[in-house]
Design an enzyme around this catalytic site. Structure first.
Site, mmCIF file in Angstrom:
data_model
loop_
_atom_site.group_PDB
_atom_site.id
_atom_site.type_symbol
_atom_site.label_atom_id
_atom_site.label_comp_id
_atom_site.label_asym_id
_atom_site.label_seq_id
_atom_site.Cartn_x
_atom_site.Cartn_y
_atom_site.Cartn_z
ATOM 1 N N ASP A 1 45.777 40.967 31.572
ATOM 2 C CA ASP A 1 46.016 39.548 31.842
ATOM 3 C C ASP A 1 45.655 38.718 30.620
ATOM 4 O O ASP A 1 44.480 38.569 30.286
ATOM 5 C CB ASP A 1 45.186 39.111 33.048
ATOM 6 C CG ASP A 1 45.548 37.719 33.535
ATOM 7 O OD1 ASP A 1 46.344 37.044 32.859
ATOM 8 O OD2 ASP A 1 45.037 37.318 34.597
ATOM 9 N N HIS B 1 49.526 33.941 40.713
ATOM 10 C CA HIS B 1 49.047 34.188 39.357
ATOM 11 C C HIS B 1 49.877 35.326 38.768
ATOM 12 O O HIS B 1 50.280 36.249 39.477
ATOM 13 C CB HIS B 1 47.560 34.549 39.357
ATOM 14 C CG HIS B 1 46.997 34.754 37.983
ATOM 15 N ND1 HIS B 1 47.190 33.852 36.962
ATOM 16 C CD2 HIS B 1 46.274 35.772 37.442
ATOM 17 C CE1 HIS B 1 46.590 34.298 35.873
ATOM 18 N NE2 HIS B 1 46.037 35.451 36.138
ATOM 19 N N CYS C 1 49.978 30.588 33.219
ATOM 20 C CA CYS C 1 49.906 32.044 33.380
ATOM 21 C C CYS C 1 51.228 32.753 33.183
ATOM 22 O O CYS C 1 51.290 33.801 32.538
ATOM 23 C CB CYS C 1 49.280 32.407 34.727
ATOM 24 S SG CYS C 1 50.312 32.067 36.167
#
Length: 692
Positions: free
Chosen positions: A357, A334, A278
């Site tokens: 994202d 995250h 991530c």
């Protein structure tokens, strides 16, 4: 019929235009300008030809972008000279003006102002005089945070510097109690990166299926950000990065990257790059966004929920042996990005930071992308506002229910929490290497009336009901100082009895390796015992974690999840506690040798002490810095390093730019990965001997 001006040559005035448009850090000798702001060209006329006469001479300017430029799509625009000078104010249309150049009638100073709403991309520029066409070269048009009429306008100078111009950043990882900065070289102004960013747009499936519509839509930062969210991962296309959260036997381990430039160049050369997780996805998205002119920051959410069934509730179901039986998960952290823009599609109140994202988790409109979703809409629980607001809302504000499934199939609720998800939401502070907590931008204070109001509005079907248990057993986990990777240490489960009766129960205490995304690995330790506990008493249940047990189980994240479960089967009172241990890592010492001067050979000495009771194999140091190491990171192989011994290396480089910058260093070995540090470096001008 007016006489045609015979243009002998032209100059794009690249240096001065790039300074005026804040694009001078792009090293290529090409014109890069921003929307809504004028740029100037000089036209040199043949001395024997017609002279330019202000107010009388006229011509048409045509700009085109994309493979199929059309006036209907605003990818081709023609406009004539204005009778007044063109500046950065006025409407949002293309405009141009011309005056005599410094050499009188033999030169013309042509000023062109791009529309503040024009699609970004590569443009051609053409001059038309009664059918006589003259090509004046190409230029690249970017979004413009300095222009009030541009959708990405940001009126704070220091924020523009941080979120558009800064090539160095910090990305936060770890746990809420142990937040660690990871240095990153965004490198958006490195040679060749802007062309690669434009290639990403041209390789996206929407361009392939309808180039005209896609190029036209690039006027909107909302559209471009959504394209980048899909294209930074390769799940549906030949995007930049392949995700891998398992064992990695090929490619580059995500923890080894120190900057975006190397990743983007590898993608441009040979397609999807292996591998990313991530923070790597987010960092590359930040690089591309800043290169295109969209203000962008990398954001870390600690205790980040992954709501698999979209009910805004994280339901964690365990067996009596603490085996996880549920699909929902909570990542230790995250990372995604916030991009700054107006939202005319949602209303002015939802403008500002937009979360997107690029890590592929769930599909949105059939593809793996997420956002941009208004951060204000997330905070207010306005989950009908596109794009993907419910998913991001759950990441930062879902409630958690923990349940245990008994051998007979019955499910008993153990505990509930409204505070464990969405903690310490962090980004790098403006203008300094400090952490800025932006949790309040995403949610109201935990437990406040506003926060509960927003949650109940968002989750009207699954409103969490509080348990009304009598006071009984309470369990918590106590960690110790000095939990360094390679060492042995002991932790404790503290069981206390708040009831008025003695209790007999069993206590299970386990440790598992865990990745940052919450995926559990191998066992690191386990104990189980039966205890009797008197009213008001507190018992310490120990668990020793030894390197010989946990070393082989660790991932490169160096995280261990410890869980304790107490069970009183007479009262069916279940109590659970859980913590994640972030093992301390060794320090890389970076020592600059002497003064660092532009275009002069320089070096740094690097040292790291092996903390493990075993040798490290295939050790290497990698260094990278904008304006320091060129277009490729510098890697020095060290070989094997014995237990408790030092790994040393000298990295040589030749700086190309004067000023302050940052050198990032990564240490890698087979047994110990993802060790990073950085140091600020001031590059001086070369010394002269004129005054000796």
């Amino acid at each position: 019929m007016r006489p045609v001006l015979e243009i002998e040559r032209y100059e794009l005035n690249i240096t001065s235009n790039k300074v005026n448009h804040h694009t001078e850090q792009f090293p290529e000798e090409r014109l890069v300008v921003r929307r809504g702001q004028p740029f100037c060209l000089t036209l040199y006329l043949k001395p024997s030809g017609a002279k330019f006469k202000p107010g009388h001479s006229t011509f048409i300017i045509t700009v085109q972008t994309g493979p199929l430029p059309r006036k209907e799509s605003d990818t081709e625009v023609s406009f004539s000279l204005s009778q007044t000078s063109v500046d950065g104010s006025g409407d949002s249309s293309w405009a141009a003006s011309a005056v005599l150049g410094p050499s009188g009638g033999d030169s013309v100073l042509l000023t062109v102002r791009p529309s503040a709403e024009a699609p970004v991309g590569v443009y051609s520029l053409r001059l038309d005089q009664d059918g006589t066409k003259t090509d004046l070269g190409d230029f690249i048009l970017l979004f413009n945070p300095w222009c009030p009429r541009d959708a990405v306008y940001m009126n704070n100078k220091s924020k523009r510097t941080e979120y558009v111009l800064s090539q160095h950043g910090l990305i936060y990882r770890g746990t809420p109690k142990r937040i660690m900065p990871l240095p990153w070289n965004y490198g958006q102004f490195e040679e060749g990166i802007l062309d690669i960013c434009l290639k990403i747009l041209d390789d996206n499936p929407k361009f392939v299926s309808d180039a005209d519509q896609d190029c036209s839509a690039r006027r909107s930062p909302v559209y471009v950000t959504r394209v980048l969210s899909a294209m930074i991962n390769s799940q549906d296309d030949r995007g930049v990065l392949v995700g891998n959260w398992g064992e990695i036997t090929d490619g580059v381990h995500p923890g080894k990257w120190v900057g975006s430039g190397d990743i983007l160049r590898k993608w441009a050369e040979s397609g999807p790059v292996r591998y990313g997780q991530c923070w790597v996805f987010a960092a590359v998205a930040c690089t591309v966004s800043r290169a295109l002119g969209i203000p962008c920051r990398v954001v870390t959410n600690f205790g980040s929920a992954h709501d698999a069934n979209a009910n805004l509730l994280i339901e964690k179901l365990y067996s009596e042996d603490l085996e996880n039986l549920s699909d929902d998960s909570i990542w230790n952290f995250h990372v995604w990005v916030d991009s700054w823009m107006s939202r005319p599609d949602l209303g002015p109140e939802y403008s500002g930071w937009q979360a997107s994202d690029p890590t592929p988790q769930e599909t949105s409109e059939g593809i793996f992308c997420c956002g941009p979703a208004s951060v204000k809409a997330i905070k207010e629980g306005e989950l009908t506002k596109k794009y993907d607001a419910p998913f991001i809302f759950a990441e930062v504000n879902a409630d958690v229910v923990e349940m245990i499934q008994l051998p007979n199939g019955k499910v008993v609720e153990m505990s509930s929490s409204t505070k464990s998800v969405g903690q310490c939401i962090s980004t790098k502070a403006v203008g300094c290497d400090e952490r800025n907590d932006i949790t309040h931008k995403y949610k109201y204070a935990e437990g406040s009336e506003e926060e509960r109001r927003v949650f109940e509005k968002a989750q009207h079907r699954n409103k969490l009901q509080k348990k009304g248990l009598e006071p009984g057993l309470h369990l918590k986990i106590k960690l110790v100082e000095g939990m360094v990777v390679g060492s042995d240490f002991e932790i404790f489960a503290l069981l206390s009895n708040h009831s008025m009766k003695a209790r007999s129960c069993s206590v299970m205490f386990s440790a598992l390796s865990v990745s940052y995304n919450g995926k559990l690995g191998d066992s690191c330790g386990f104990s189980s015992q039966k205890v009797d506990i008197e009213p008001g008493q507190e018992l310490r249940v120990p668990l020793k974690l030894e390197y010989q047990s946990y070393g082989s189980a660790l991932t490169s994240d160096r995280l261990i999840q410890v869980s304790a479960l107490s069970v009183d089967k007479q009262t069916m009172d279940f109590c659970k506690a859980q913590k994640t241990i972030v093992l301390d890592e060794p320090h890389i010492n970076i020592q600059v040798k002497g003064e660092v001067c532009v275009n002069c050979s320089s070096c740094v000495d690097l040292t790291l002490t092996n903390p493990l009771p075993e040798s490290l194999h295939k050790c290497s140091f990698t260094a990278e810095g904008a304006g320091l190491t060129g277009t490729q990171p510098v890697t020095v192989q060290v070989g094997d390093v014995g237990a408790k011994e030092e790994a040393t290396a000298r990295v040589e480089f030749t700086p190309s730019t004067v000023g302050s910058t940052v050198l990032l260093v990564n240490f890698d070995s087979k047994e110990l990965r993802n060790i990073k540090n950085f140091i600020s470096v001031k590059v001086k001008k070369q010394q002269t001997t004129a005054n000796i």
